[in-house]
Design an enzyme around this catalytic site. Structure first.
Site, PDB file in Angstrom:
ATOM      1  CD  GLU A  43      38.219  39.767  37.400  1.00  0.00           C
ATOM      2  OE1 GLU A  43      38.906  39.931  36.381  1.00  0.00           O
ATOM      3  OE2 GLU A  43      38.234  38.716  38.068  1.00  0.00           O
ATOM      4  CE  LYS A 112      42.644  39.790  35.495  1.00  0.00           C
ATOM      5  NZ  LYS A 112      41.439  38.933  35.357  1.00  0.00           N
ATOM      6  CB  CYS A 146      41.202  37.910  39.055  1.00  0.00           C
ATOM      7  SG  CYS A 146      40.464  36.253  39.071  1.00  0.00           S
TER       8      CYS A 146
END
Length: 262
Positions: A43, A112, A146
């Site tokens: 990331e 995200k 994540c």
């Protein structure tokens, strides 16, 4: 079908895209002796969590990263789940995963969806609203970033179309690395899929990161687990195992969405 993957568990230079590009190039140079189908990056690999300087260092529409990655994909003839980058758009900056095929063509962008308040993402980034499903190397796959893995309903949404590989890219802190492992194993078991998860190592001014990039099979077995040091984690996975496991315990057939309240 067997898929060979290489995960770049790298330390990220805080706020320095040029330095991080050089590091990625050097890691790619180590692939020449390996037969690899898919390379995975962590990331925010171009900038790290230097969020307060995004006006200066965010990548306008991701153009710099896409150009850089496209050249590498074509040179090394590999598909890329190229972590994520801070992408500047007219609506704000997103934390966006980039997926490219071995011809250097952009296959998917995924912003995200769940912003992590403990690292101030909600103050500097805007969340995405689209899913992360794509096909790569002829395999139905999905990618998330994540904090997304703490939301099992979001992961399950990606799995309902016979998706077989879940790619996870992260900057997961060392102090919660046990959560990282437990969540990844859980997502593999409950979705009967391979989980290919690339985390970073090293530290920035505010956090230390835990590494332990992992490859997990559809029974939840750990196939590979990296250390907390910079490394390239290699593995081969047999995609047929997904179908075998799903036939033995047919959880997707036995689902009861008519009674679920989400």
């Amino acid at each position: 079908m067997t898929l060979s993957v290489a995960l770049f568990q790298m330390d990220i230079v805080f706020g320095d895209p040029a330095a991080n590009e050089k590091k990625v190039e050097s890691m790619f140079a180590n692939l020449k002796e390996k037969q690899v189908d898919v390379v995975v990056l962590p990331e925010l690999w171009t900038t790290g969590y230097d969020l307060t300087r995004l006006d200066e260092i965010a990548d306008h529409e991701g153009k710099r990263a896409i150009s850089f990655l496209s050249k590498l994909a074509k040179e090394y003839k590999v598909h890329l789940v190229a972590g994520s980058v801070a992408k500047r758009t007219d609506q704000g900056v997103t934390n966006s995963m980039l997926v490219l095929d071995a011809n250097g063509e952009l296959v998917k962008e995924y912003a995200k969806a769940h912003l992590f308040r403990l690292m101030d993402e909600e103050k500097h980034l805007v969340g995405g609203n689209e899913n992360g499903t794509f096909e790569l190397a002829g395999i139905k796959s999905a990618g998330v970033i994540c904090y997304d893995i703490r939301f099992p309903e979001w992961i399950r949404t990606h799995m309902l179309d016979n998706t077989k590989v879940l790619y996870v890219v992260a900057e997961w802190p060392a102090k919660r690395i046990d959560h990282w492992k437990a969540l990844l194993i859980s997502r593999a078991i409950e979705n009967q899929c391979f989980v290919v998860a690339c985390n970073r190592v090293g530290s920035d001014p505010n956090n230390a990161f835990g590494g332990h990039s992992m490859i997990i099979g559809p029974w939840g077995e750990i196939i590979e687990d990296a250390s907390d040091k910079e490394t390239i984690l290699y593995s081969e996975i047999d995609i047929q195992q997904v179908d075998d496991v799903r036939q033995q315990i047919p959880i997707f057939t036995d689902r009861r969405p008519d009674i679920y309240r989400l």
